[in-house]
Write a protein that holds these residues in place. Structure first.
Motif, PDB file in Angstrom:
ATOM      1  N   ARG B  77       0.846  -1.208   0.000  1.00  0.00           N
ATOM      2  CA  ARG B  77       0.000   0.000   0.000  1.00  0.00           C
ATOM      3  C   ARG B  77       0.878   1.253   0.000  1.00  0.00           C
ATOM      4  NH1 ARG B  77      -2.937  -0.322   5.434  1.00  0.00           N
ATOM      5  NH2 ARG B  77      -0.745  -0.584   6.008  1.00  0.00           N
ATOM      6  N   ARG B  79       0.660   3.549   2.009  1.00  0.00           N
ATOM      7  CA  ARG B  79       0.975   3.710   3.413  1.00  0.00           C
ATOM      8  C   ARG B  79       2.236   2.938   3.812  1.00  0.00           C
ATOM      9  NH1 ARG B  79      -1.792   3.861   8.330  1.00  0.00           N
ATOM     10  NH2 ARG B  79      -0.185   3.728   9.909  1.00  0.00           N
ATOM     11  N   HIS B 103      -5.272  10.638  -0.857  1.00  0.00           N
ATOM     12  CA  HIS B 103      -5.482  11.109   0.508  1.00  0.00           C
ATOM     13  C   HIS B 103      -5.286   9.990   1.530  1.00  0.00           C
ATOM     14  CE1 HIS B 103      -7.836  13.925  -2.046  1.00  0.00           C
ATOM     15  NE2 HIS B 103      -7.186  14.800  -1.305  1.00  0.00           N
ATOM     16  N   TYR B 104      -5.216  10.424   2.750  1.00  0.00           N
ATOM     17  CA  TYR B 104      -4.965   9.562   3.924  1.00  0.00           C
ATOM     18  C   TYR B 104      -5.695   8.227   3.867  1.00  0.00           C
ATOM     19  CZ  TYR B 104      -4.674   8.801   9.071  1.00  0.00           C
ATOM     20  OH  TYR B 104      -4.453   8.331  10.328  1.00  0.00           O
ATOM     21  N   GLN B 105      -7.021   8.280   3.713  1.00  0.00           N
ATOM     22  CA  GLN B 105      -7.794   7.032   3.768  1.00  0.00           C
ATOM     23  C   GLN B 105      -7.497   6.143   2.556  1.00  0.00           C
ATOM     24  OE1 GLN B 105      -9.083  10.114   3.935  1.00  0.00           O
ATOM     25  NE2 GLN B 105     -10.701  10.298   5.466  1.00  0.00           N
ATOM     26  N   ILE B 106      -7.336   6.775   1.399  1.00  0.00           N
ATOM     27  CA  ILE B 106      -7.024   6.007   0.179  1.00  0.00           C
ATOM     28  C   ILE B 106      -5.652   5.354   0.324  1.00  0.00           C
ATOM     29  CG2 ILE B 106      -6.564   6.233  -2.298  1.00  0.00           C
ATOM     30  CD1 ILE B 106      -9.316   7.073  -2.116  1.00  0.00           C
ATOM     31  N   ASN B 108      -4.322   4.237   2.848  1.00  0.00           N
ATOM     32  CA  ASN B 108      -4.376   3.058   3.721  1.00  0.00           C
ATOM     33  C   ASN B 108      -4.837   1.804   2.990  1.00  0.00           C
ATOM     34  OD1 ASN B 108      -3.423   4.046   6.161  1.00  0.00           O
ATOM     35  ND2 ASN B 108      -5.403   4.931   6.713  1.00  0.00           N
ATOM     36  N   ARG B 109      -5.375   1.958   1.780  1.00  0.00           N
ATOM     37  CA  ARG B 109      -5.839   0.771   1.051  1.00  0.00           C
ATOM     38  C   ARG B 109      -5.285   0.656  -0.363  1.00  0.00           C
ATOM     39  NH1 ARG B 109      -9.342  -2.573   3.172  1.00  0.00           N
ATOM     40  NH2 ARG B 109     -10.118  -3.401   1.199  1.00  0.00           N
TER      41      ARG B 109
ATOM     42  N   ASP C  54      -6.825   1.387  10.739  1.00  0.00           N
ATOM     43  CA  ASP C  54      -6.606   2.348   9.657  1.00  0.00           C
ATOM     44  C   ASP C  54      -7.912   3.045   9.263  1.00  0.00           C
ATOM     45  OD1 ASP C  54      -3.947   1.594   9.471  1.00  0.00           O
ATOM     46  OD2 ASP C  54      -4.320   0.109   7.891  1.00  0.00           O
ATOM     47  N   ALA C  55      -7.853   4.347   9.096  1.00  0.00           N
ATOM     48  CA  ALA C  55      -9.000   5.079   8.561  1.00  0.00           C
ATOM     49  C   ALA C  55      -9.151   4.723   7.091  1.00  0.00           C
ATOM     50  CB  ALA C  55      -8.782   6.575   8.730  1.00  0.00           C
ATOM     51  N   VAL C  56     -10.325   4.302   6.698  1.00  0.00           N
ATOM     52  CA  VAL C  56     -10.574   3.952   5.292  1.00  0.00           C
ATOM     53  C   VAL C  56     -11.940   4.483   4.875  1.00  0.00           C
ATOM     54  CG1 VAL C  56      -9.207   1.837   5.515  1.00  0.00           C
ATOM     55  CG2 VAL C  56     -11.688   1.713   5.719  1.00  0.00           C
ATOM     56  N   ARG C  57     -12.104   4.569   3.562  1.00  0.00           N
ATOM     57  CA  ARG C  57     -13.411   4.973   3.033  1.00  0.00           C
ATOM     58  C   ARG C  57     -14.277   3.719   2.919  1.00  0.00           C
ATOM     59  NH1 ARG C  57     -12.168  10.030   1.820  1.00  0.00           N
ATOM     60  NH2 ARG C  57     -10.644  10.733   0.285  1.00  0.00           N
ATOM     61  N   LEU C  60     -15.548   2.499  -0.463  1.00  0.00           N
ATOM     62  CA  LEU C  60     -14.603   1.911  -1.423  1.00  0.00           C
ATOM     63  C   LEU C  60     -14.153   0.525  -0.965  1.00  0.00           C
ATOM     64  CD1 LEU C  60     -12.289   4.835  -2.604  1.00  0.00           C
ATOM     65  CD2 LEU C  60     -14.455   4.017  -3.554  1.00  0.00           C
ATOM     66  N   GLU C 126      -3.280  18.143   5.760  1.00  0.00           N
ATOM     67  CA  GLU C 126      -3.052  17.151   4.722  1.00  0.00           C
ATOM     68  C   GLU C 126      -4.000  15.962   4.901  1.00  0.00           C
ATOM     69  OE1 GLU C 126       0.785  15.263   4.746  1.00  0.00           O
ATOM     70  OE2 GLU C 126       0.292  14.029   3.024  1.00  0.00           O
ATOM     71  N   VAL C 127      -4.093  15.481   6.124  1.00  0.00           N
ATOM     72  CA  VAL C 127      -4.934  14.307   6.376  1.00  0.00           C
ATOM     73  C   VAL C 127      -6.417  14.651   6.139  1.00  0.00           C
ATOM     74  CG1 VAL C 127      -5.762  12.785   8.206  1.00  0.00           C
ATOM     75  CG2 VAL C 127      -3.301  13.150   7.886  1.00  0.00           C
ATOM     76  N   SER C 129      -7.616  16.747   4.241  1.00  0.00           N
ATOM     77  CA  SER C 129      -7.947  17.140   2.868  1.00  0.00           C
ATOM     78  C   SER C 129      -8.698  16.029   2.145  1.00  0.00           C
ATOM     79  CB  SER C 129      -6.696  17.554   2.087  1.00  0.00           C
ATOM     80  OG  SER C 129      -5.872  16.433   1.854  1.00  0.00           O
ATOM     81  N   GLY C 130      -8.758  14.855   2.748  1.00  0.00           N
ATOM     82  CA  GLY C 130      -9.560  13.776   2.186  1.00  0.00           C
ATOM     83  C   GLY C 130     -10.980  13.742   2.717  1.00  0.00           C
TER      84      GLY C 130
END
Lengths: 755, 285, 159
Positions: B77, B79, B103-106, B108-109, C54-57, C60, C126-127, C129-130
């Motif tokens: 990843r 990350r 971005h941060y969440q993306i 992570n995966r 982990d923070a994730v969407r 998705l 930065e974080v 911004s998502g």
């Protein structure tokens, strides 16, 4: 006790549920037996519907119905205009579902009702649509040519022309020593809400009652429309306002889906829910802002503005929607802004095009017209060699001129005036906060490869639209007090500010105000909702009236029970007391309830100034805001914390419109920005250096609170100030800056040799 | 925006995963991090009958650093790259480029293999692969093969990968400690796809002249590419201001830029030059 | 398809269509409606949840992909008694208006501060911004997250 909740930065009540994920938005509702609606939308911008074949879709397992215009006897109802409903607009209003023609990409053509949204979307793919394409009218220039007509019977794509008139502009121009004429444009963008729209309808066949959840902004008015369209008495319909994920003018107007979903629920006798997805939202929610002006300004050599004159063209999209005319009108009426412009003559042509219809977006017409005006003023300053600040100062309306009459708009002829204020004060404060006198020397200078620019502009913001608002106070079983109000919540914190106002009016602690109930049609006899920054002024003033009535009734009732004169009764916290020391708890009066109202034909005008210091990386067209200051005088401030939230929040929306947000269409009327990867919203890292200052020096004389609507000001001035600062930064390139948004590509182009 | 009807499988071996893809006959797709594929499914621009999830293949998650270079398992990843301190020395260009991804969440995966397979012309990882002469290892029903990055990206969202092949790793050649490099990207907002980005490096001979120059361009044209004319200019020269300016001019003159909703073609050409100029300047500093 | 995982410390078992996203599964099958859906294509961040730290969407990710994972939603970061320090900071700084983006902001900020309690303003920006917010203009959100850092620092002062 003497309270002072008004004026205090009280933390919000709403936050306690929102922060825990316990808000209840319309998509959170799921009654038993719920079905889901999914809407087939036109993929063509303009054409005649030849056929819609739903046979295959109806065979998809889990599909209950597919509704088209054919299912509506007498044809689909029309959505009437809410604001400025002139007869001229009637032929251009929108049917709730495409009827014979499609006029924009995204227009509803059929509604699939299914067991799930996913199944409904599967069925959409099975609907066979044949459309005989017609040439698309992609902008106002094409509309004006008349080569292709959206409404053939009307013979023109122009729905109406407004006129803004004050004094004698032609005479002023004839003798003016200085005139400048410019063409300026603003781009199309919209009041995107983070929560997409949603409607859930439940039909009680036995009682003949319809319950509609997801209402927002103007539930009472929308009930009136729906009742008429669907053929029910108003009191057979209840509109329920749930938590609302943002309004910004766009959400809560009556849209086609606000009929289609209740219709489907009644048709199938099942609860039906529709939640707009983001792709739909971009093409279905009201668009806004796209306008072009050809405008002239006349001045004395010393910079005194003599007159404004010109032509305004607005791109209305395919239909005149509920409040579609507001922005166009405001561009003309408020082009003079806070400045003394004795002569005005502007016409506004409203052009129908094959795009999503427009409606209001926060600061409607004002964002556009402030860009046009402030840009012109900077051009005048440059032409005449006058300092930009001095030029503005010279022309600002003085405190002693208040109330100040503004241009009237034909065909409305309603006279309006600015209510109060000292516009110089906010300008002074703004210049001081941004350290203008020190920073002015950076104007146009190149430092570490970037060009620095500064600009300042002044704005006014209208608010407090009438005609009326209603509020009610009631004593609960436990002796606490509830507030019921016709205003609506769209995220602005009304539960908190109304509790502040009620607690002060009743002179009791805020925690005695148990609930603030708003928006839904069941709470008060009549309500007008949340638009035109009206909630605090209109709802708050109604609440003061309700408090007077309530207190009088309570004292009367208490006097009877305690055996004294009503005037001798004292209300404290949770009890009423008579002079001798006898008292009764408020719970003894449970059920006591009184309504109050506030009627108003005038508007409040908050005002202020904005200034920016920015740097432009000319080689890549990137603009960084180094400091941005907004100063607003909002009259009496109920909650300075939430006011600051409104100012900064609206400012960032304005910066979005100035730099990022743009609904782009091609010549065939296809929307090219159909996702949030293409329609760019500001993010947390785009604009970190913003500061807001609020002032309360000049209360409004037209309402008992002295408050002014102030939810839009940050946004209103942003386009003009940004444009001027970028132009100033790039002054060595003699930039051609006449259009928003300022994309990197456009900013870069200004630094290139002209073709 | 619900996904089309589909089946889901989560194999525990690579051979099983390949077999599932092969059996799917083009109607099956591998699912890595899903950060590009899921939006495409939501918009129904793709509608595979079967998703083959690669998350239970731990051998694809390794980052291996050796004298031969850096091997990134396909399921590594963003990350993981961000967190791996070794890469700062082992492949600083990779690390700098990946800092711009989403971005941060993306992060992570999202995975390197997923990004390579998705082949967005404005994505960083395909650009790094092309710039660095990476090899892309893939396993399919016919066995393993290695594809040069230069041959892998055919056009926007189109690659040389066969429907039954799974990318297993990306091999980046070894990175000499003294290599000069630069990475510059400009996007509309932080985390957005690049409007243009330059990824470049060169080594130096004993006289300090550039050799082995690699200049890659991202976000301009339908796939990431090298700029051979610019590389030819740099090789054998001292990277001074005159050379840097000339490199920018050649870049602007040679890139194949198109107009889109964000920018004119002229702007993109100019931006490409500026990115090369700035990346070179930081490399030479 | 049957899927088992853990949500907010409790094991759950769902049987959903393979195409169901984790976001829809949480909202409509598990009735955890605090997780919001604002775009369904991975841009807005309103659906952010924490999966295995982990923070994730969650839009998705398929629900099926959560098999065996530990999922934390905004409900799991809340209690009835009082606002958590992070939530209280949001309230104090007026870091929310309509509340729709708020659960995603809370989950994202919690994940960030749990790992990086010393992060600076630029890192917070930065974080975040998502995560899109349309109401606040972000200034107050960044202030709130920065102000909540102290609650995430270990007692000895180190992260």
């Amino acid at each position: 006790m003497k309270n002072a909740f008004i004026g205090s930065a009280v933390e919000r009540r709403e936050d306690l549920r929102f922060l825990r994920g316990r808000g209840e938005y319309v998509d959170d509702l799921r009654p038993d037996g719920l079905l889901y609606a999914v809407i087939l939308r036109s993929s063509k911008a303009h054409g005649r519907i030849v056929s819609i074949d739903t046979t295959a879709a109806l065979k998809v397992r889990g599909v209950h119905a597919v509704i088209t215009a054919q299912d509506m006897p007498g044809g689909p109802p029309i959505v009437p205009m809410r604001l400025q409903p002139l007869p001229e607009f009637k032929p251009f209003e929108q049917p709730v579902i495409a009827d014979g023609k499609v006029r924009y990409v995204g227009e509803p053509m059929a509604v699939v009702i299914a067991d799930s949204v996913a199944i409904g979307e599967d069925a959409l793919e099975a609907i066979e649509v044949e459309i005989d394409a017609l040439p698309a009218v992609a902008d106002w220039h094409v509309a004006q040519s008349g080569q292709s007509l959206l409404f053939e019977a009307q013979g023109s794509n122009r729905s109406l022309t407004f006129y803004a008139v004050r004094g004698d502009a032609d005479a002023a121009f004839a003798s003016a020593p200085y005139v400048r004429r410019e063409t300026l444009r603003t781009g199309r963008h919209y009041g995107l809400t983070m929560e997409p729209r949603g409607v859930m309808a439940q039909w009680d066949a036995a009682k003949g009652r319809l319950t509609v959840s997801g209402a927002a902004k103007v539930p009472f008015f929308n009930r009136r429309i729906l009742a008429k369209q669907i053929g029910l008495p108003e009191d057979s319909i209840e509109m329920i306002e749930n938590d609302v994920g943002g309004g910004f003018g766009a959400r809560g107007e009556f849209y086609p889906e606000d009929f289609l979903i209740p219709f489907a629920a009644r048709h199938l006798n099942r609860p039906v829910k529709w939640i707009e997805d983001r792709r739909e939202n971009l093409m279905a929610m009201n668009h806004a802002r796209e306008a072009e002006v050809d405008v002239e300004i006349a001045c004395e050599r010393d910079g005194t503005i003599l007159a404004l004159r010109g032509h305004i063209h607005t791109d209305m999209g395919a239909y005149m929607r509920t409040n579609g005319a507001v922005g166009a009108r405001n561009i003309a009426q408020f082009m003079a802004g806070p400045y003394r412009v004795p002569n005005v003559k502007l016409d506004v042509s409203l052009w129908m095009t094959n795009k999503t219809p427009v409606g209001t977006y926060r600061g409607p017409g004002r964002f556009e017209t402030d860009f046009f005006r402030e840009r012109l003023i900077d051009m005048v300053a440059q032409d005449l060699g006058i300092d930009r600040v001095a030029l503005r100062r010279k022309n600002l309306i003085a405190r002693t001129e208040m109330p100040y009459p503004i241009a009237t708009i034909a065909p409305y002829e309603h006279k309006d005036e600015y209510d109060s204020g000292d516009y110089q004060e906010t300008l002074d404060r703004c210049l001081a906060e941004i350290h203008w006198s020190e920073k002015a020397k950076l104007q146009g200078r190149r430092i570490d490869g970037r060009y620095h620019g500064l600009a300042v502009g002044c704005f006014i913001e209208g608010g407090a639209a009438g005609p009326k608002e209603t509020a009610r106070l009631a004593i609960n079983e436990d002796g606490s007090i509830s507030v019921y109000i016709g205003s609506s919540a769209v995220g602005q914190g009304v539960e908190t500010v109304f509790a502040q106002i009620a607690a002060d009016a009743l002179e009791i602690p805020m925690d005695r105000i148990r609930g603030v109930f708003h928006g839904s049609t069941a709470y008060v006899s009549d309500g007008y909702g949340a638009y035109h920054s009206r909630s605090v002024v209109m709802g708050g003033s109604a609440l003061l009236d309700a408090a007077l009535n309530f207190k009088a009734a309570l004292c009367e009732a208490a006097a009877q029970r305690l055996g004294c004169a009503a005037s001798a009764i004292v209300v404290t916290e949770d009890k009423v007391s008579a002079p001798g020391g006898t008292s009764l708890p408020l719970s003894a009066f449970a059920g006591l309830s009184r309504e109050g109202a506030f009627l108003n034909k005038k508007h409040t005008y908050s005002y202020g100034a904005q200034a920016v210091h920015l740097a432009v990386d000319a080689k890549i067209g990137q603009v960084e805001i180094l400091d941005y200051v907004v100063v607003v005088d909002a009259g009496r401030i109920i909650n300075p914390m939430t006011l600051r939230g409104q100012v900064i929040g609206s400012l960032v929306q304005g910066l979005g419109g100035a730099f990022l947000e743009h609904l782009v269409y091609d010549e065939q009327g296809q929307l090219l920005t159909g996702s949030l990867a293409d329609y760019l919203l500001p993010t947390a890292s785009d604009f970190p250096n913003l500061r807001a200052f609020t002032m309360d020096r000049h209360p409004s004389p037209i309402n008992p609170l002295g408050a002014k609507g102030a939810g839009e000001g940050g946004l209103i001035g942003a386009g003009g100030v940004i444009a001027n600062a970028v132009a100033n930064a790039l002054q060595s390139f003699n930039p051609d800056l006449r259009e928003l948004p300022l994309t990197p590509s456009r900013v870069w182009a200004m630094t290139q040799p002209r073709a | 925006m619900k996904l089309p009807p589909l089946e889901y499988a989560c194999p525990t071996s690579l051979s099983e995963a390949v077999a599932l893809l092969a059996a799917g006959g083009g109607e099956a797709r591998a699912l890595a991090g899903g950060q590009s594929l899921m939006p495409m499914l939501a918009f129904r621009v793709v509608a595979p009958a079967l998703l083959v999830d690669l998350r239970k293949l731990p051998e694809l998650r390794e980052i291996e650093i050796s004298a031969d270079g850096v091997r990134l398992g396909a399921m590594v990843r963003w990350r993981d790259i961000e967190d791996d301190e070794r890469l700062t020395a082992a492949h600083p260009l990779l690390k700098a480029a990946v800092a711009h991804v989403a971005h941060y969440q993306i992060r992570n995966r999202g995975t390197v293999g997923g990004s390579i397979a998705h082949a967005d012309p404005a994505a960083e990882m395909p650009g790094i692969a092309v710039t660095c002469d990476a090899e892309i290892a893939a396993t399919g029903a016919a066995g393993q093969r290695t594809i040069r990055a230069a041959d892998f990206f055919l056009s926007a969202l189109t690659t040389a990968l066969k429907h039954d092949e799974i990318i297993t790793e990306i091999r980046l050649p070894a990175w000499p400690a003294k290599r000069r490099w630069g990475f510059r990207e400009f996007a509309r907002r932080r985390g957005d796809f690049a409007m243009a980005a330059a990824a470049l490096f060169y080594d130096q001979d004993a006289a300090g002249k550039a050799i082995n120059a690699h200049v890659g361009m991202i976000g301009v044209g339908d796939r990431p590419c090298r700029l051979p004319e610019v590389e030819a200019l740099l090789n054998g020269r001292t990277i001074d201001e005159a050379t840097i300016e000339r490199a920018a001019e050649i870049t602007s003159a040679t890139v194949d830029a198109q107009e889109d909703i964000h920018a004119s073609a002229a702007y993109r050409r100019s931006l490409a030059g500026t990115m090369v100029e700035r990346a070179l300047r930081s490399a030479a500093a | 398809m049957p899927t088992k995982f853990e949500v907010n410390g409790k094991p759950v078992s769902v049987n959903v269509e393979a195409r169901t996203t984790l976001a829809d599964c949480l909202r409509h099958h598990l009735r955890l409606t605090g997780t919001h859906v604002g775009c369904e294509h991975g841009v807005c961040g309103a659906c952010t949840v924490i999966v295995d730290g982990d923070a994730v969407r969650s839009c998705l990710m398929l629900a099926a992909q959560a098999e065996g994972s530990k999922v934390v939603t905004v409900e799991g970061l809340s209690n009835d008694e009082a606002l958590t320090p992070l939530q209280a900071s949001f309230r104090r700084h007026h870091a929310l208006q309509c509340g729709f983006c708020t659960p995603g902001m809370i989950t994202t900020a919690h994940a960030l501060l749990s790992e990086e309690p010393d992060c600076d303003a630029d890192r917070v920006r930065e974080v975040l911004s998502g995560n899109l917010c349309r109401c606040t203009g972000y200034i107050s959100i960044v202030e709130a997250v920065l102000d909540a850092r102290s609650a995430y620092k270990k007692p000895n002062g180190n992260a």
